[in-house]
Motif scaffolding. Structure first.
Motif, PDB file in Angstrom:
ATOM      1  N   PRO A 111      39.126  26.406  18.958  1.00  0.00           N
ATOM      2  CA  PRO A 111      38.580  25.320  18.128  1.00  0.00           C
ATOM      3  C   PRO A 111      39.439  24.992  16.905  1.00  0.00           C
ATOM      4  CG  PRO A 111      36.827  26.812  18.759  1.00  0.00           C
ATOM      5  CD  PRO A 111      38.132  27.468  19.164  1.00  0.00           C
ATOM      6  N   GLU A 112      40.080  26.001  16.311  1.00  0.00           N
ATOM      7  CA  GLU A 112      40.904  25.746  15.129  1.00  0.00           C
ATOM      8  C   GLU A 112      42.315  25.297  15.500  1.00  0.00           C
ATOM      9  OE1 GLU A 112      39.562  29.378  14.838  1.00  0.00           O
ATOM     10  OE2 GLU A 112      37.739  28.277  14.463  1.00  0.00           O
ATOM     11  N   ALA A 113      42.910  25.919  16.508  1.00  0.00           N
ATOM     12  CA  ALA A 113      44.312  25.644  16.840  1.00  0.00           C
ATOM     13  C   ALA A 113      44.499  24.497  17.821  1.00  0.00           C
ATOM     14  CB  ALA A 113      44.960  26.906  17.405  1.00  0.00           C
ATOM     15  N   LEU A 114      43.534  24.298  18.716  1.00  0.00           N
ATOM     16  CA  LEU A 114      43.652  23.277  19.759  1.00  0.00           C
ATOM     17  C   LEU A 114      42.343  22.500  19.886  1.00  0.00           C
ATOM     18  CD1 LEU A 114      45.273  25.642  22.407  1.00  0.00           C
ATOM     19  CD2 LEU A 114      46.478  23.880  21.128  1.00  0.00           C
ATOM     20  N   PRO A 115      41.888  21.844  18.824  1.00  0.00           N
ATOM     21  CA  PRO A 115      40.606  21.153  18.903  1.00  0.00           C
ATOM     22  C   PRO A 115      40.620  20.101  20.015  1.00  0.00           C
ATOM     23  CG  PRO A 115      41.807  20.490  16.930  1.00  0.00           C
ATOM     24  CD  PRO A 115      42.567  21.622  17.547  1.00  0.00           C
TER      25      PRO A 115
END
Length: 135
Positions: A111-115
């Motif tokens: 969720p943070e790196a590849l939303p």
């Protein structure tokens, strides 16, 4: 005697909490856009936020192994960070090396790196509310 790992259909109706032994779900991600992409790197790059992710790098003499030295006094790799784009650049350079280093991004929170990645590539076994990670 060889112990075989049970192979279950990708759509098997199971409760992971009830499992006490490993299982293989062959093909569970076969329909993911990330798997079907003709250029997986370009597909992943679409989701790159530019935020740093953790990377482990071991020298060629580690023979691709991330672990401990023989006397267990140190790690055989160093931890670093960089963007997804810089990870891909490192991997591209390593692919051309005669004796490449080992390079791994480990347990990156999607969720943070590849939303947006998880919405397109849903893992049906993950309980609702569990943030996926990519390796």
């Amino acid at each position: 005697m060889t112990n075989r790992v049970e192979e279950l259909a990708p759509d098997a109706a199971i409760v992971l909490d009830d499992r006490t032994a490993p299982a293989v779900f062959r093909g569970i991600a076969a329909d993911w856009p990330a798997v079907r992409a003709s250029d997986p790197g370009a597909y992943l790059a679409r989701f790159d936020t530019g935020k740093p992710i953790g990377v482990a790098i071991a020298p060629p003499e580690a023979n691709g192994r991330l672990g401990y030295t023989s006397d267990m006094s140190a790690l055989t790799f160093v931890r670093d960070s960089g963007t997804l784009a810089s990870l891909f650049a490192r991997l591209d350079a390593a692919a051309l090396a005669l004796t490449p280093p080992a390079i791994a991004a480990q347990a990156v929170a999607v969720p943070e790196a590849l939303p947006g990645f998880e919405a397109e590539n849903r893992m049906p076994l993950a309980p609702e509310g569990v943030a996926p990670r990519i390796w």
